[in-house]
Design a protein around this motif. Sequence first.
Motif, PDB file in Angstrom:
ATOM      1  N   UNK A 112       0.860  -1.176   0.000  1.00  0.00           N
ATOM      2  CA  UNK A 112       0.000   0.000   0.000  1.00  0.00           C
ATOM      3  C   UNK A 112       0.901   1.232   0.000  1.00  0.00           C
ATOM      4  N   UNK A 113       0.614   2.172  -0.909  1.00  0.00           N
ATOM      5  CA  UNK A 113       1.475   3.346  -1.045  1.00  0.00           C
ATOM      6  C   UNK A 113       0.637   4.585  -1.341  1.00  0.00           C
ATOM      7  N   UNK A 114       0.818   5.593  -0.513  1.00  0.00           N
ATOM      8  CA  UNK A 114       0.179   6.903  -0.734  1.00  0.00           C
ATOM      9  C   UNK A 114       1.271   7.926  -0.980  1.00  0.00           C
ATOM     10  N   UNK A 115       1.156   8.689  -2.044  1.00  0.00           N
ATOM     11  CA  UNK A 115       2.186   9.681  -2.364  1.00  0.00           C
ATOM     12  C   UNK A 115       2.323  10.732  -1.271  1.00  0.00           C
ATOM     13  N   UNK A 116       1.218  11.117  -0.646  1.00  0.00           N
ATOM     14  CA  UNK A 116       1.247  12.161   0.386  1.00  0.00           C
ATOM     15  C   UNK A 116       2.054  11.738   1.610  1.00  0.00           C
ATOM     16  N   UNK A 117       2.211  10.441   1.833  1.00  0.00           N
ATOM     17  CA  UNK A 117       2.975   9.968   2.997  1.00  0.00           C
ATOM     18  C   UNK A 117       4.463  10.277   2.841  1.00  0.00           C
ATOM     19  N   UNK A 118       4.923  10.415   1.600  1.00  0.00           N
ATOM     20  CA  UNK A 118       6.303  10.827   1.358  1.00  0.00           C
ATOM     21  C   UNK A 118       7.364   9.780   1.640  1.00  0.00           C
ATOM     22  N   UNK A 134      -1.849   1.933  -5.047  1.00  0.00           N
ATOM     23  CA  UNK A 134      -1.347   3.285  -4.885  1.00  0.00           C
ATOM     24  C   UNK A 134      -2.368   4.336  -5.307  1.00  0.00           C
ATOM     25  N   UNK A 135      -2.113   5.559  -4.917  1.00  0.00           N
ATOM     26  CA  UNK A 135      -2.973   6.671  -5.310  1.00  0.00           C
ATOM     27  C   UNK A 135      -2.364   7.503  -6.441  1.00  0.00           C
ATOM     28  N   UNK A 145      -2.399  -1.007  -8.877  1.00  0.00           N
ATOM     29  CA  UNK A 145      -3.842  -0.865  -8.764  1.00  0.00           C
ATOM     30  C   UNK A 145      -4.146   0.419  -8.019  1.00  0.00           C
ATOM     31  N   UNK A 146      -5.293   0.994  -8.309  1.00  0.00           N
ATOM     32  CA  UNK A 146      -5.748   2.118  -7.510  1.00  0.00           C
ATOM     33  C   UNK A 146      -5.961   1.606  -6.093  1.00  0.00           C
ATOM     34  N   UNK A 147      -5.472   2.338  -5.116  1.00  0.00           N
ATOM     35  CA  UNK A 147      -5.548   1.932  -3.710  1.00  0.00           C
ATOM     36  C   UNK A 147      -6.980   1.626  -3.276  1.00  0.00           C
TER      37      UNK A 147
END
Length: 166
Positions: A112-118, A134-135, A145-147
């Motif tokens: 799981x990966x969110x770009x905002x988490x940095x 991911x987003x 895949x879209x998160x």
Amino acid sequence: MKIYGVTGWKNNGKTGLMERLVAEFCARGLTVSTLKHAHHSTDVDQPGTDSHRHRQAGAQEVVLASPNRVAIMQELRGAEEPSLTELLARMRPVDLILVEGYKREPHPKVEAHRSVAGQPLIAPNDPSIRAVATDTPLDLDRPQFDLDDTVAIADFIANDLKLYRA
């Protein structure tokens, strides 16, 4: 039993994805259990309860049983934390065990990966990560895949594990 993980750094959406995957696989008629690793001290028991008092008195293991659930609390009391393999061996048989955390273990995983988490991706250096949820689009050598696309992620896991309900 089939095992699949959801991994990633803190605040990247692991728990939300786990929750949605459990619901999705259960809706497909599969039996699902989860195993979550916590890096911090955690306690499901509360001070003042009888079971907490038993643990405080020195019990190695306390089993709390009711008509709705059974909780087994084992005190390590200085012993080493059980390995993922040991913990999985203690679990009752189900169709699928979803594992949250344990990023360094070799079982197949979705990151799981969110770009905002940095935080950097784990996947480029870990072949056990089979896909990334991911987003944001990433330059990566494996499926993305879209998160929030739980159905597509569940389909990927089911296909990867050859997990089909008869």
